[in-house]
Design an enzyme around this catalytic site. Sequence first.
Site, PDB file in Angstrom:
ATOM      1  CB  VAL A 154      -0.954   0.022   1.220  1.00 44.91           C
ATOM      2  CG1 VAL A 154      -1.662   1.371   1.319  1.00 44.91           C
ATOM      3  CG2 VAL A 154      -1.970  -1.095   1.116  1.00 44.91           C
ATOM      4  CG  ASP A 167       9.274  -0.608   5.719  1.00 44.83           C
ATOM      5  OD1 ASP A 167       8.133  -0.695   5.227  1.00 44.83           O
ATOM      6  OD2 ASP A 167       9.799  -1.526   6.375  1.00 44.83           O
ATOM      7  NE  ARG A 206       8.847  -2.691   0.474  1.00 40.53           N
ATOM      8  CZ  ARG A 206       8.419  -2.965  -0.741  1.00 40.53           C
ATOM      9  NH1 ARG A 206       9.102  -3.797  -1.519  1.00 40.53           N
ATOM     10  NH2 ARG A 206       7.306  -2.428  -1.198  1.00 40.53           N
ATOM     11  CB  THR A 210      -4.640  -3.268  10.709  1.00 38.35           C
ATOM     12  OG1 THR A 210      -5.225  -3.051   9.409  1.00 38.35           O
ATOM     13  CG2 THR A 210      -4.171  -1.939  11.268  1.00 38.35           C
ATOM     14  CB  CYS A 270      -8.062  -7.247   1.748  1.00 40.71           C
ATOM     15  SG  CYS A 270      -6.728  -6.058   1.479  1.00 40.71           S
ATOM     16  NE  ARG A 278       1.140  -9.737   3.695  1.00 45.13           N
ATOM     17  CZ  ARG A 278       0.792  -8.453   3.777  1.00 45.13           C
ATOM     18  NH1 ARG A 278       0.748  -7.856   4.944  1.00 45.13           N
ATOM     19  NH2 ARG A 278       0.473  -7.779   2.694  1.00 45.13           N
TER      20      ARG A 278
END
Length: 453
Positions: free
Chosen positions: A43, A62, A67, A112, A287, A358
């Site tokens: 995102v 980050d 990364r 989250t 999601c 994930r």
Amino acid sequence: MMLNSALNVQRAEEVESPIRLILNNDAEKASFENVAVVGLGYVGLPLAVSLAKHFKQVSGFDISTRRIAEIENGYDSTHEIDAAELEGCGLKISTQASSLADCSFFIVTVPTPINDANQPDLSPLVSACEMIGPYIKKGDVVVFESTVYPGVTEDFCAPLLEKASGLAWGKDFGLGYSPERINPGDKVNTVENTVKVISGDTPETLKRVKAVYDMVIKAGLHEAESIKVAEASKVLENTQRDVNIALMNEMSVICDKVGIDTTDVINAAGTKWNFLKFTPGLVGGHCIGVDPYYLASLAEKVGHNPQVILAGRRTNDNMVRHVADATLRLMIKKGGDMAKMRVGVCGIAFKENVPDIRNSKAIEVIEMLRGWGITPMVHDTHCSPEVAKMAGIELCSDEDMNALDVMVLATPHKEYAEDPYFPRKIRTGGVFVDVRGVFRNSQETKPLHYWAL
């Protein structure tokens, strides 16, 4: 490590090197805000790159040195941004929180997730608030894009920011919420081309939020009536999809028991003008497979039993066993020593054409097969061997994925789905579990024991 880093504030991973600057020569950019994007995952990075095309100063933060290093080298392991976009955008990137000191507009894009009890895990938000708090100044604005249930921004994050900054929310700094609408792997519905919901705690904050996002979002902005409305809209978006897919999954189970094709039923029902053409499948990821639990958690907090939401979640989670049971049933029907069968599973990402594993239900299918003494070979054209290994999976080569007795096509990446001869990897008389049914109409499946949702 996860590709899309959670902000768990692992201070030890911060480095002493100076902020890296991805070069940019555009002098026509806006300077009315110095923007920070906190969390450069699937995102945050696309948003930060888009903002950097329009603002003179955009800082990306980050906690992961890995990364930051890959982005600095022009590589995005989430495959959302290509090297050319990274090279010329003008984005500053760092693992040092001090890089945010000059920023006036903070956008938080940390994940989250849920915990083992399917309850919201807000620890990444806690870490983000504690990290950016010391760098918030009077007049600054903080916008959250992370998926939350209504009330988290104002009732949970605001006190954390006040404590870390020593400032008063509403008096010294403003809050906004703008739910992310990134669809991993989608090169059509991008950040710029998707309508974005925005909100602010005051009309003045909302104006600033609108000014920033209006520079980037070509598709337009929707001003929500409040932060809570914006938060609720996000969890509703994905909960609606989850419940509708659950209905199709339950229909698929029923069709399987009575011996009819689910797709034929959906196509027939789809001739009605108001029928919504959802299809069955394994529902994982970060999601649809997670957000309904945030809405359910809120419902329980206010004394409501969320029956439909949780029923949809249970139905979709149970599809792992349904797929595994179908595989085992067809293996028994085929006959022979199952322990000696060459079994392959193609696709372990949570959805097609992305590298993200994930909350992948494909991996859960593999684990269930292993529990029955079946050791499948595993292949994925998008997931890296290093990431797969972290999930306890060794990826095999293209050459190994041939002469199979059993194939489970769990995630139909385009490299599989667009190969008309893909079913030939299975021996005549073998088992083909084509979860999404992409080869349903292929003549190549005729010599096989074929099954699809």
